[in-house]
Write a protein that holds these residues in place. Structure first.
Motif, PDB file in Angstrom:
ATOM      1  N   VAL A  25       0.854  -1.185   0.000  1.00 43.61           N
ATOM      2  CA  VAL A  25       0.000   0.000   0.000  1.00 43.61           C
ATOM      3  C   VAL A  25       0.894   1.241   0.000  1.00 43.61           C
ATOM      4  N   ARG A  26       0.645   2.138  -0.928  1.00 43.11           N
ATOM      5  CA  ARG A  26       1.364   3.420  -0.989  1.00 43.11           C
ATOM      6  C   ARG A  26       0.385   4.548  -0.687  1.00 43.11           C
ATOM      7  N   VAL A  27       0.653   5.271   0.383  1.00 44.75           N
ATOM      8  CA  VAL A  27      -0.173   6.407   0.774  1.00 44.75           C
ATOM      9  C   VAL A  27       0.594   7.678   0.411  1.00 44.75           C
ATOM     10  N   LYS A  28      -0.006   8.528  -0.417  1.00 47.62           N
ATOM     11  CA  LYS A  28       0.689   9.710  -0.934  1.00 47.62           C
ATOM     12  C   LYS A  28       0.020  10.984  -0.424  1.00 47.62           C
ATOM     13  N   GLY A  29       0.742  11.681   0.460  1.00 46.50           N
ATOM     14  CA  GLY A  29       0.275  12.958   0.984  1.00 46.50           C
ATOM     15  C   GLY A  29       1.140  14.084   0.485  1.00 46.50           C
ATOM     16  N   GLU A  30       1.534  14.960   1.399  1.00 41.28           N
ATOM     17  CA  GLU A  30       2.357  16.113   1.016  1.00 41.28           C
ATOM     18  C   GLU A  30       3.396  16.370   2.098  1.00 41.28           C
ATOM     19  N   SER A  88      -4.471  21.532  10.579  1.00 40.56           N
ATOM     20  CA  SER A  88      -5.613  21.521   9.662  1.00 40.56           C
ATOM     21  C   SER A  88      -5.199  21.674   8.202  1.00 40.56           C
ATOM     22  N   TYR A  89      -3.953  22.106   7.938  1.00 38.17           N
ATOM     23  CA  TYR A  89      -3.480  22.280   6.575  1.00 38.17           C
ATOM     24  C   TYR A  89      -2.773  21.027   6.026  1.00 38.17           C
ATOM     25  N   ARG A  90      -2.540  20.077   6.862  1.00 39.14           N
ATOM     26  CA  ARG A  90      -1.647  18.969   6.495  1.00 39.14           C
ATOM     27  C   ARG A  90      -2.337  17.890   5.646  1.00 39.14           C
ATOM     28  N   LYS A  91      -1.516  17.287   4.789  1.00 45.07           N
ATOM     29  CA  LYS A  91      -1.877  16.032   4.112  1.00 45.07           C
ATOM     30  C   LYS A  91      -0.839  15.001   4.556  1.00 45.07           C
ATOM     31  N   ASP A  92      -1.029  14.569   5.788  1.00 40.83           N
ATOM     32  CA  ASP A  92      -0.031  13.742   6.482  1.00 40.83           C
ATOM     33  C   ASP A  92      -0.215  12.275   6.111  1.00 40.83           C
ATOM     34  N   ALA A  93       0.701  11.753   5.308  1.00 40.30           N
ATOM     35  CA  ALA A  93       0.595  10.365   4.857  1.00 40.30           C
ATOM     36  C   ALA A  93       0.698   9.388   6.024  1.00 40.30           C
ATOM     37  N   MET A  94       1.504   9.724   7.030  1.00 37.15           N
ATOM     38  CA  MET A  94       1.669   8.827   8.167  1.00 37.15           C
ATOM     39  C   MET A  94       0.401   8.770   9.016  1.00 37.15           C
ATOM     40  N   ARG A  95      -0.238   9.909   9.209  1.00 37.24           N
ATOM     41  CA  ARG A  95      -1.463   9.910  10.000  1.00 37.24           C
ATOM     42  C   ARG A  95      -2.534   9.048   9.327  1.00 37.24           C
ATOM     43  N   ALA A  96      -2.646   9.203   8.010  1.00 35.28           N
ATOM     44  CA  ALA A  96      -3.601   8.377   7.278  1.00 35.28           C
ATOM     45  C   ALA A  96      -3.211   6.901   7.331  1.00 35.28           C
ATOM     46  N   ALA A  97      -1.909   6.619   7.149  1.00 37.88           N
ATOM     47  CA  ALA A  97      -1.449   5.229   7.159  1.00 37.88           C
ATOM     48  C   ALA A  97      -1.669   4.577   8.520  1.00 37.88           C
ATOM     49  N   SER A  98      -1.464   5.337   9.596  1.00 36.01           N
ATOM     50  CA  SER A  98      -1.654   4.766  10.930  1.00 36.01           C
ATOM     51  C   SER A  98      -3.118   4.396  11.151  1.00 36.01           C
ATOM     52  N   GLU A  99      -4.037   5.223  10.627  1.00 41.32           N
ATOM     53  CA  GLU A  99      -5.455   4.876  10.712  1.00 41.32           C
ATOM     54  C   GLU A  99      -5.743   3.620   9.889  1.00 41.32           C
ATOM     55  N   LEU A 127       8.651   5.297   5.806  1.00 40.00           N
ATOM     56  CA  LEU A 127       8.221   6.687   5.759  1.00 40.00           C
ATOM     57  C   LEU A 127       9.174   7.482   4.867  1.00 40.00           C
ATOM     58  N   ILE A 128       8.595   8.306   4.007  1.00 39.42           N
ATOM     59  CA  ILE A 128       9.385   9.125   3.091  1.00 39.42           C
ATOM     60  C   ILE A 128       8.990  10.591   3.293  1.00 39.42           C
ATOM     61  N   PRO A 129       9.974  11.488   3.593  1.00 41.37           N
ATOM     62  CA  PRO A 129      11.428  11.276   3.569  1.00 41.37           C
ATOM     63  C   PRO A 129      11.999  10.620   4.816  1.00 41.37           C
ATOM     64  N   GLY A 130      11.230  10.461   5.873  1.00 42.06           N
ATOM     65  CA  GLY A 130      11.731   9.740   7.040  1.00 42.06           C
ATOM     66  C   GLY A 130      12.677  10.536   7.909  1.00 42.06           C
ATOM     67  N   THR A 131      12.394  11.827   8.121  1.00 42.05           N
ATOM     68  CA  THR A 131      13.207  12.656   9.011  1.00 42.05           C
ATOM     69  C   THR A 131      12.312  13.260  10.089  1.00 42.05           C
ATOM     70  N   PRO A 132      12.875  13.585  11.277  1.00 43.38           N
ATOM     71  CA  PRO A 132      12.054  14.016  12.414  1.00 43.38           C
ATOM     72  C   PRO A 132      11.283  15.304  12.199  1.00 43.38           C
ATOM     73  N   ASN A 133      11.800  16.196  11.391  1.00 42.43           N
ATOM     74  CA  ASN A 133      11.179  17.512  11.269  1.00 42.43           C
ATOM     75  C   ASN A 133      10.429  17.728   9.958  1.00 42.43           C
ATOM     76  N   VAL A 134      10.053  16.638   9.297  1.00 34.27           N
ATOM     77  CA  VAL A 134       9.297  16.734   8.051  1.00 34.27           C
ATOM     78  C   VAL A 134       8.054  15.844   8.141  1.00 34.27           C
ATOM     79  N   ILE A 135       6.905  16.421   7.822  1.00 31.49           N
ATOM     80  CA  ILE A 135       5.671  15.636   7.738  1.00 31.49           C
ATOM     81  C   ILE A 135       5.835  14.613   6.615  1.00 31.49           C
ATOM     82  N   PRO A 136       5.601  13.334   6.886  1.00 28.95           N
ATOM     83  CA  PRO A 136       5.784  12.325   5.835  1.00 28.95           C
ATOM     84  C   PRO A 136       4.898  12.592   4.623  1.00 28.95           C
ATOM     85  N   GLY A 137       5.531  12.642   3.461  1.00 25.15           N
ATOM     86  CA  GLY A 137       4.786  12.839   2.232  1.00 25.15           C
ATOM     87  C   GLY A 137       4.321  11.539   1.610  1.00 25.15           C
TER      88      GLY A 137
END
Length: 406
Positions: A213-218, A228-239, A264-274
């Motif tokens: 499964v590939r979840v594509k956010g921003e 409220s502005y986020r398209k967080d791929a990790m949040r969706a994937a966790s659900e 997780l991509i890019p997989g860094t602490p200070n970036v919302i997973p895209g």
């Protein structure tokens, strides 16, 4: 003749790890040493050893009726990395013990019996499972593995040839003379131990579907992007992962579902997973219910993606149908357990085995013995000696019926 436990310990020396585990990957030195040692052991027990071109090893107890088809037992000699002593190996040494004891007590059978040490089942070195049994049955040939490489870039064909096997190496290809196959194996689960049963009679090997499964956010800044502005791929994937698990709980046993890999991509602490990539493994012994469960889960994933405003791609890359074991053989095993007053239960196998390959071309049965704490593919793998011997006894009884009395 050594006990089954002694034979397990003997075989575990080939590929022994420092922590007590065993590593015998296909066509490696430890694998070849184990197969050669088994060939010598077969000869010492009065069996006729022979390799085929793929590296499968067979020990033959010749029957008095040369026209009768062969009855085969055994399992696989290869292991996972840092695996246990019992997975696969038990089925081989149990076959050696059974054939040796039958020969000593009753002489030659009417029908020929062989014990197989299949060269590969796990797919631990190359991305290909069941090479030994698919080659032997003709379900696969060299073209199926010609593009496979291990992690070091060694090709499947190169490794095979360097071990002394490959096309024409031993003059033995696929076989058409197998009438019956019986695989004795540790359960690799905790059901028999928890229920206090000695023998598991496998009725079917479960169906399996696997997905990526590939979840594509921003991807965006973790500090400057409001929730409220986020398209967080990790949040969706966790659900989605929670939804898969909850769905499996609601459907209930014997269905099981697992998310075993996640990236997780890019997989860094200070970036919302895209982007998030994860796998799903779903198993059930009923093919229709498996299909329904998977369809339900994928529907849940898509609805979550829509609600979270993320893209989703779902790829099914494995779809293995359930395989039934032979009803006549499972009934015979049940009667033998009753005759010997051995506690047992009928059950599915949640793991794949060579038996599912053989079932497509001959009568096939599987017998389980308990695994301590359900642990397998680990140095902690263990089965009590009395359970090992109980399995051998049932195997002997069944082989006697099939090869001596029939």
């Amino acid at each position: 003749m050594e006990t089954t436990e002694q034979l397990i310990e003997w075989l575990s020396r080939y590929g022994a790890d420092e922590d007590g585990g065993v590593t015998r990957l296909l066509y490696t030195r430890s694998w070849k040493e184990a197969q050669e040692a088994l060939a010598d052991k077969m000869k010492s027990l009065g069996l006729q050893p022979a390799f085929d071109d793929a590296g499968n090893l067979f020990g033959r107890l010749q029957g008095t009726d040369p026209e009768s088809p062969c009855i085969l037992t055994g399992s696989h000699v290869d292991t996972v990395q840092r695996g246990g002593k019992y997975d696969g190996a038990y089925g081989i040494v149990a076959g050696l013990a059974a054939l040796s004891r039958l020969r000593d007590r009753y002489g030659a059978p009417r029908k020929t019996i062989e014990v197989a040490a299949f060269c590969e089942e796990e797919g631990s070195r190359f991305p290909y499972n069941y090479w030994g049994s698919t080659f032997m049955t003709g379900a696969a040939d060299y073209k199926d593995i010609e593009h496979a490489h291990d992690r070091r870039g060694v090709s499947f064909m190169q490794a095979m040839r360097e071990s002394g096997f490959g096309p024409g190496s031993h003059g033995r290809g696929p076989r058409k003379d197998i009438d019956t196959f019986i695989e004795l194996h540790i359960e690799q689960g905790a059901i028999l131990e928890r229920e206090g049963k000695t023998i598991g009679i496998v009725e079917q090997i479960v169906g399996l579907q696997r997905y990526t499964v590939r979840v594509k956010g921003e991807a965006n800044h973790a500090g400057t992007t409001p929730m409220s502005y986020r398209k967080d791929a990790m949040r969706a994937a966790s659900e989605m992962v929670a939804a898969v698990m909850d769905s499996a709980d609601q459907i209930g046993a014997p269905l099981v579902a697992t998310v075993g890999q996640m990236e997780l991509i890019p997989g860094t602490p200070n970036v919302i997973p895209g982007e998030v990539i994860f796998t799903i493994d779903v198993r059930h012994p009923d093919g229709l219910r498996l299909e329904e469960a998977c369809a339900r889960m994928i529907g849940l994933l898509r609805s979550i993606a829509e609600r979270r405003d993320v893209g989703i791609e779902v790829e099914r890359w494995m779809n293995t149908a359930p395989v039934d074991m032979d009803a006549e053989l499972t009934g015979a095993i049940e009667r033998l357990c009753q005759m010997r007053n051995l506690s047992y239960r009928r059950m599915p196998s949640g793991a794949g085995h060579d038996a599912q390959i053989l079932a497509a071309c001959c009568r096939t049965a599987m017998i389980f013995v308990p695994s301590r704490n359900g642990v397998s593919h680990s140095p902690l793998e263990y089965t009590k000696p009395e359970h090992l011997e109980a399995g051998v006894q049932v195997l002997m009884d069944l082989l006697f019926q099939l090869a001596y009395e029939a």
